[in-house]
Design a protein around this motif. Structure first.
Motif, PDB file in Angstrom:
ATOM      1  N   UNK A   1      57.842  43.186  34.493  1.00 14.37           N
ATOM      2  CA  UNK A   1      56.717  42.194  34.738  1.00 14.37           C
ATOM      3  C   UNK A   1      55.504  42.638  35.395  1.00 14.37           C
ATOM      4  N   UNK A   2      54.247  42.311  34.841  1.00 11.59           N
ATOM      5  CA  UNK A   2      53.323  42.670  35.639  1.00 11.59           C
ATOM      6  C   UNK A   2      52.499  41.600  36.190  1.00 11.59           C
ATOM      7  N   UNK A   3      52.124  41.473  37.381  1.00  8.98           N
ATOM      8  CA  UNK A   3      51.384  40.593  38.021  1.00  8.98           C
ATOM      9  C   UNK A   3      49.914  41.087  38.424  1.00  8.98           C
ATOM     10  N   UNK A   4      48.806  40.184  38.122  1.00  5.75           N
ATOM     11  CA  UNK A   4      47.490  40.550  38.275  1.00  5.75           C
ATOM     12  C   UNK A   4      46.816  39.559  39.255  1.00  5.75           C
ATOM     13  N   UNK A   5      46.041  40.268  40.342  1.00  5.36           N
ATOM     14  CA  UNK A   5      45.328  39.428  41.252  1.00  5.36           C
ATOM     15  C   UNK A   5      43.935  39.464  40.953  1.00  5.36           C
ATOM     16  N   UNK A   6      43.367  38.271  40.609  1.00  3.57           N
ATOM     17  CA  UNK A   6      41.924  38.154  39.983  1.00  3.57           C
ATOM     18  C   UNK A   6      41.365  36.962  40.531  1.00  3.57           C
TER      19      UNK A   6
ATOM     20  N   UNK B   1      50.348  36.473  35.142  1.00  2.00           N
ATOM     21  CA  UNK B   1      51.532  37.308  34.618  1.00  2.00           C
ATOM     22  C   UNK B   1      52.158  37.623  33.372  1.00  2.00           C
ATOM     23  N   UNK B   2      52.413  39.022  33.048  1.00  2.00           N
ATOM     24  CA  UNK B   2      52.795  39.501  31.718  1.00  2.00           C
ATOM     25  C   UNK B   2      54.338  39.682  31.753  1.00  2.00           C
TER      26      UNK B   2
ATOM     27  N   UNK C   1      51.645  43.668  29.230  1.00  2.07           N
ATOM     28  CA  UNK C   1      50.051  43.257  29.271  1.00  2.07           C
ATOM     29  C   UNK C   1      49.440  42.706  28.029  1.00  2.07           C
ATOM     30  N   UNK C   2      50.485  42.579  27.190  1.00  2.83           N
ATOM     31  CA  UNK C   2      49.945  42.191  25.618  1.00  2.83           C
ATOM     32  C   UNK C   2      49.587  40.613  25.829  1.00  2.83           C
ATOM     33  N   UNK C   3      50.261  39.889  26.494  1.00  3.68           N
ATOM     34  CA  UNK C   3      49.754  38.400  26.891  1.00  3.68           C
ATOM     35  C   UNK C   3      49.992  38.002  28.408  1.00  3.68           C
ATOM     36  N   UNK C   4      49.058  37.268  28.820  1.00  6.43           N
ATOM     37  CA  UNK C   4      49.025  37.042  30.342  1.00  6.43           C
ATOM     38  C   UNK C   4      49.101  35.370  30.409  1.00  6.43           C
TER      39      UNK C   4
END
Length: 181
Positions: A18-23, A29-30, A34-37
């Motif tokens: 699982x990948x988390x992104x702070x924006x 979360x993907x 990272x194909x979908x978030x």
């Protein structure tokens, strides 16, 4: 804008990390590299998220640092914490509030210990984020912009500074004192 990424545990259905992104629109979360978030912002009252830090001993526990939101003109609220893989968030900033958080780090050997760069100060928790204490001896007046913990010796911390005194600072005693290097 995307400000940070952290990798979490593998998703049980896909086996992918699982990948988390702070924006500037919160935490995303993907589950598929990272194909979908999808947004995971339940409980985040400030969606302008900069740094993320993950608990290395419990990969469902994350911390999110917030900042001033220039879009909505709302002030930061400090640090939020999730213990359920970002399904819900709650404030974790006892000891400071309404501060911009440009840096976060969790000790890789003791998840109760964490550090937060907050405005011009450095804070430390020894209680898993339930309370934060200031510590800044030897740091420049303008504080730090980022922070890292040496994974082989967690008493060694590195901090990056900006503005008037640019440079790298090092602590060899868990953040008690700092020296320019």
């Amino acid at each position: 804008f995307v400000y940070s990424f952290v990798f979490g545990p593998p998703d049980p259905t896909t086996g992918m990390p699982v990948i988390f992104a702070g924006t500037q629109s919160g935490v995303f979360k993907s589950k598929n590299r990272g194909n979908t978030w999808r947004a995971t912002n339940s409980g985040l009252t400030n969606l302008f998220v900069g740094p993320l830090a993950i608990d290395p001993t419990d990969l469902k526990t994350l911390y999110a640092g917030t900042s001033y939101n220039y879009t909505t003109k709302t002030y930061n609220e400090g640090i939020f914490k999730t213990i359920d893989g970002a399904k819900s968030w709650s404030l974790s900033n006892k000891g400071f509030a309404n501060r911009q958080i440009p840096g976060l780090a969790v000790d890789p050997t003791d998840s109760q210990i964490g550090y937060a760069v907050a405005d011009t100060s450095l804070f430390k928790t020894t209680e898993g984020g339930s309370h934060w204490d200031p510590m800044s001896s030897g740091l420049p007046f303008e504080g730090l912009n980022c922070l890292a913990i040496d994974p082989k010796n967690t008493q060694i911390l590195y901090g990056g500074s900006g503005n008037n005194r640019r440079g790298i600072f090092k602590s060899t005693n868990g953040g008690e004192t700092w020296n320019a290097i």
